[in-house]
Design a protein around this motif. Structure first.
Motif, PDB file in Angstrom:
ATOM      1  N   MET B   1     -11.852 -21.362   1.327  1.00 55.22           N
ATOM      2  CA  MET B   1     -12.762 -20.535   0.555  1.00 55.22           C
ATOM      3  C   MET B   1     -12.357 -19.084   0.612  1.00 55.22           C
ATOM      4  SD  MET B   1     -16.861 -20.597   0.499  1.00 55.22           S
ATOM      5  CE  MET B   1     -17.557 -19.081   1.137  1.00 55.22           C
ATOM      6  N   ARG B   2     -11.779 -18.675   1.755  1.00 49.95           N
ATOM      7  CA  ARG B   2     -11.298 -17.298   1.824  1.00 49.95           C
ATOM      8  C   ARG B   2     -10.218 -17.041   0.796  1.00 49.95           C
ATOM      9  NH1 ARG B   2     -12.522 -14.905   6.861  1.00 49.95           N
ATOM     10  NH2 ARG B   2     -14.712 -15.401   7.144  1.00 49.95           N
ATOM     11  N   PHE B   3      -9.352 -18.058   0.630  1.00 52.22           N
ATOM     12  CA  PHE B   3      -8.260 -17.915  -0.313  1.00 52.22           C
ATOM     13  C   PHE B   3      -8.791 -17.778  -1.732  1.00 52.22           C
ATOM     14  CE2 PHE B   3      -4.084 -18.030  -1.595  1.00 52.22           C
ATOM     15  CZ  PHE B   3      -3.864 -18.979  -2.572  1.00 52.22           C
ATOM     16  N   GLY B   4      -9.788 -18.562  -2.105  1.00 48.81           N
ATOM     17  CA  GLY B   4     -10.380 -18.450  -3.438  1.00 48.81           C
ATOM     18  C   GLY B   4     -11.026 -17.101  -3.652  1.00 48.81           C
ATOM     19  N   PHE B   5     -11.659 -16.614  -2.586  1.00 50.89           N
ATOM     20  CA  PHE B   5     -12.285 -15.297  -2.672  1.00 50.89           C
ATOM     21  C   PHE B   5     -11.234 -14.218  -2.917  1.00 50.89           C
ATOM     22  CE2 PHE B   5     -16.209 -13.309  -2.298  1.00 50.89           C
ATOM     23  CZ  PHE B   5     -16.061 -12.100  -1.666  1.00 50.89           C
ATOM     24  N   ALA B   6     -10.092 -14.317  -2.225  1.00 46.70           N
ATOM     25  CA  ALA B   6      -9.014 -13.333  -2.398  1.00 46.70           C
ATOM     26  C   ALA B   6      -8.434 -13.410  -3.800  1.00 46.70           C
ATOM     27  CB  ALA B   6      -7.926 -13.571  -1.355  1.00 46.70           C
ATOM     28  N   ILE B   7      -8.326 -14.638  -4.317  1.00 51.53           N
ATOM     29  CA  ILE B   7      -7.808 -14.805  -5.681  1.00 51.53           C
ATOM     30  C   ILE B   7      -8.758 -14.147  -6.684  1.00 51.53           C
ATOM     31  CG2 ILE B   7      -7.317 -16.494  -7.473  1.00 51.53           C
ATOM     32  CD1 ILE B   7      -5.194 -16.794  -5.655  1.00 51.53           C
ATOM     33  N   GLY B   8     -10.077 -14.334  -6.483  1.00 50.11           N
ATOM     34  CA  GLY B   8     -11.057 -13.721  -7.378  1.00 50.11           C
ATOM     35  C   GLY B   8     -11.011 -12.213  -7.327  1.00 50.11           C
ATOM     36  N   LEU B   9     -10.857 -11.688  -6.116  1.00 50.38           N
ATOM     37  CA  LEU B   9     -10.774 -10.232  -5.947  1.00 50.38           C
ATOM     38  C   LEU B   9      -9.532  -9.687  -6.639  1.00 50.38           C
ATOM     39  CD1 LEU B   9     -12.695  -8.436  -4.443  1.00 50.38           C
ATOM     40  CD2 LEU B   9     -11.128  -8.394  -2.542  1.00 50.38           C
ATOM     41  N   PHE B  10      -8.435 -10.393  -6.509  1.00 52.06           N
ATOM     42  CA  PHE B  10      -7.190  -9.998  -7.164  1.00 52.06           C
ATOM     43  C   PHE B  10      -7.347 -10.024  -8.677  1.00 52.06           C
ATOM     44  CE2 PHE B  10      -2.990  -8.844  -7.069  1.00 52.06           C
ATOM     45  CZ  PHE B  10      -2.166  -9.674  -7.804  1.00 52.06           C
ATOM     46  N   GLY B  11      -8.043 -11.025  -9.197  1.00 49.66           N
ATOM     47  CA  GLY B  11      -8.291 -11.081 -10.635  1.00 49.66           C
ATOM     48  C   GLY B  11      -9.122  -9.899 -11.110  1.00 49.66           C
ATOM     49  N   VAL B  12     -10.124  -9.523 -10.340  1.00 53.39           N
ATOM     50  CA  VAL B  12     -10.955  -8.370 -10.706  1.00 53.39           C
ATOM     51  C   VAL B  12     -10.138  -7.089 -10.662  1.00 53.39           C
ATOM     52  CG1 VAL B  12     -12.941  -7.012  -9.971  1.00 53.39           C
ATOM     53  CG2 VAL B  12     -13.122  -9.458 -10.092  1.00 53.39           C
ATOM     54  N   VAL B  13      -9.248  -6.974  -9.677  1.00 58.57           N
ATOM     55  CA  VAL B  13      -8.379  -5.785  -9.592  1.00 58.57           C
ATOM     56  C   VAL B  13      -7.470  -5.713 -10.814  1.00 58.57           C
ATOM     57  CG1 VAL B  13      -6.389  -4.890  -8.319  1.00 58.57           C
ATOM     58  CG2 VAL B  13      -8.460  -5.485  -7.113  1.00 58.57           C
ATOM     59  N   ILE B  14      -6.933  -6.851 -11.234  1.00 62.45           N
ATOM     60  CA  ILE B  14      -6.075  -6.880 -12.424  1.00 62.45           C
ATOM     61  C   ILE B  14      -6.866  -6.468 -13.656  1.00 62.45           C
ATOM     62  CG2 ILE B  14      -4.919  -8.496 -13.983  1.00 62.45           C
ATOM     63  CD1 ILE B  14      -3.715  -9.837 -11.656  1.00 62.45           C
ATOM     64  N   LEU B  15      -8.135  -6.923 -13.747  1.00 63.40           N
ATOM     65  CA  LEU B  15      -8.963  -6.553 -14.895  1.00 63.40           C
ATOM     66  C   LEU B  15      -9.250  -5.064 -14.914  1.00 63.40           C
ATOM     67  CD1 LEU B  15     -11.631  -9.360 -15.241  1.00 63.40           C
ATOM     68  CD2 LEU B  15      -9.680  -8.913 -16.665  1.00 63.40           C
ATOM     69  N   SER B  16      -9.514  -4.482 -13.759  1.00 59.59           N
ATOM     70  CA  SER B  16      -9.799  -3.050 -13.741  1.00 59.59           C
ATOM     71  C   SER B  16      -8.538  -2.249 -14.056  1.00 59.59           C
ATOM     72  CB  SER B  16     -10.389  -2.634 -12.399  1.00 59.59           C
ATOM     73  OG  SER B  16      -9.622  -3.123 -11.357  1.00 59.59           O
ATOM     74  N   HIS B  17      -7.373  -2.743 -13.633  1.00 60.94           N
ATOM     75  CA  HIS B  17      -6.125  -2.072 -14.004  1.00 60.94           C
ATOM     76  C   HIS B  17      -5.908  -2.139 -15.512  1.00 60.94           C
ATOM     77  CE1 HIS B  17      -1.688  -1.959 -14.635  1.00 60.94           C
ATOM     78  NE2 HIS B  17      -1.815  -0.925 -13.844  1.00 60.94           N
ATOM     79  N   ALA B  18      -6.243  -3.279 -16.116  1.00 58.06           N
ATOM     80  CA  ALA B  18      -6.126  -3.399 -17.574  1.00 58.06           C
ATOM     81  C   ALA B  18      -7.084  -2.448 -18.261  1.00 58.06           C
ATOM     82  CB  ALA B  18      -6.406  -4.844 -17.989  1.00 58.06           C
ATOM     83  N   ALA B  19      -8.301  -2.303 -17.719  1.00 56.54           N
ATOM     84  CA  ALA B  19      -9.266  -1.372 -18.305  1.00 56.54           C
ATOM     85  C   ALA B  19      -8.751   0.059 -18.226  1.00 56.54           C
ATOM     86  CB  ALA B  19     -10.608  -1.491 -17.569  1.00 56.54           C
ATOM     87  N   TYR B  20      -8.166   0.413 -17.072  1.00 54.55           N
ATOM     88  CA  TYR B  20      -7.650   1.778 -16.928  1.00 54.55           C
ATOM     89  C   TYR B  20      -6.511   2.048 -17.898  1.00 54.55           C
ATOM     90  CZ  TYR B  20      -6.181   6.040 -14.681  1.00 54.55           C
ATOM     91  OH  TYR B  20      -5.854   7.326 -14.436  1.00 54.55           O
ATOM     92  N   SER B  21      -5.633   1.086 -18.081  1.00 50.75           N
ATOM     93  CA  SER B  21      -4.516   1.310 -19.011  1.00 50.75           C
ATOM     94  C   SER B  21      -5.008   1.344 -20.446  1.00 50.75           C
ATOM     95  CB  SER B  21      -3.441   0.247 -18.817  1.00 50.75           C
ATOM     96  OG  SER B  21      -3.985  -1.025 -18.937  1.00 50.75           O
ATOM     97  N   THR B  22      -6.111   0.633 -20.755  1.00 56.82           N
ATOM     98  CA  THR B  22      -6.671   0.733 -22.104  1.00 56.82           C
ATOM     99  C   THR B  22      -7.275   2.108 -22.335  1.00 56.82           C
ATOM    100  OG1 THR B  22      -7.261  -1.594 -21.913  1.00 56.82           O
ATOM    101  CG2 THR B  22      -8.149  -0.418 -23.773  1.00 56.82           C
TER     102      THR B  22
END
Lengths: 182, 106
Positions: B1-22
């Motif tokens: 479950m920790r691994f899934g949580f880390a994957i979700g956090l990484f996905g959110v970080v990628i989304l915020s990076h995409a928002a910043y570049s937009t």
């Protein structure tokens, strides 16, 4: 009066427990019901520890109370309608899992719709697309055997739909404002 | 479950990076005085990756599905209570036929 007393005494002799007091003489269908209830309770719980773990959802007993008191051999005392027994806490835990998954996915879908700059109907179409992806993912998580985890199809497909829609619109407007307006 | 949580956090970080570049892309468009028709292709690809990662996290983090039938394999475990001091076994139940295929969980 004498008839009801005699049926009361015969019920006491048969049930072997002194659960009915002799002072009160209930109407014949009621004493008949009590006798059938004590007899049925003894045969239907083989292991009380196991039976306590699962919640029986509905058990409807229909009493054929208008009949004659004399018990003939080929007659049923009362009819029972049983629905299949499910484990209540497992059902609730499954519904919680679906709720969390759908809420999180609708938030993520809202953020993505805001970043992509969708306005109007396109955003709602995107929401239905995200919900369809989530439903397919949930069905794949059960291993395509829905009936061992849920009672019906509509639970896994339509459950968190409208609540997720409100979260989606909130985060959609939020992300759109941050990215495109400010 | 920790691994899934880390994957979700990484996905959110990628989304915020995409928002910043937009946001930066829109600033660029304002300078060049063009219309915003859609984010650039690499941002769209980044959003897709973020969506996939967050979908995977949303399906694995909340927990497993539990079977609701009482006679499935994982539900057949009989658990004894923790306090064994008051449990007696010399009662009427010993003449009942016992089930020998029940699994015991402590």
């Amino acid at each position: 009066m004498r008839h009801s007393l005699s049926c009361l005494l015969s019920s006491l002799a048969q049930s072997r427990t002194l659960s009915l007091s002799l002072r009160s003489s209930p109407a014949p269908p009621v004493s008949f019901f009590f006798r059938s209830l004590t007899q049925r309770r003894r045969q239907s719980l083989p292991s009380p520890r196991l039976a306590r773990r699962f919640a029986v959802e509905i058990k409807i007993v229909r009493d054929m109370g208008g009949h004659d008191e004399s018990e003939t051999s080929g007659r049923k005392e009362s009819e029972e309608i049983d629905v299949p027994i499910f484990s209540g806490e497992n059902m609730q835990s499954n519904m919680k899992v679906i709720y969390y998954s759908r809420t999180f996915m609708s938030i993520i879908g809202g953020v993505i719709a805001g970043i992509l700059g969708f306005t109007g109907l396109t955003g709602f179409i995107f929401y239905f697309l995200v919900m369809a992806i989530t439903s397919i993912g949930l069905i794949a998580k059960t291993g395509f055997s829905i009936h061992s985890y849920f009672t019906s199809w509509s639970q896994i497909i339509f459950d968190g739909f409208l609540g997720g829609l409100l979260s989606f619109v909130l985060f959609w407007t939020f992300a759109y404002d941050i990215v495109h307006i400010f | 479950m920790r691994f899934g949580f880390a994957i979700g956090l990484f996905g959110v970080v990628i989304l915020s990076h995409a928002a910043y570049s937009t946001v930066q892309y829109r600033g660029l468009l304002k300078i060049m005085e063009e219309e915003f028709s859609g984010p650039p292709l690499n941002v769209v690809a980044e959003l897709l990756v973020g969506l996939v990662l967050c979908t995977w996290a949303a399906l694995t983090v909340p927990g497993k599905f539990l079977s609701i039938h009482p006679d499935s394999e994982e539900n057949r475990i009989v658990s004894l209570p923790d306090n064994m001091d008051f449990m007696i076994f010399n009662h009427r139940g010993r003449v009942l036929p016992s089930q020998l295929d029940l699994k015991l969980k402590h």
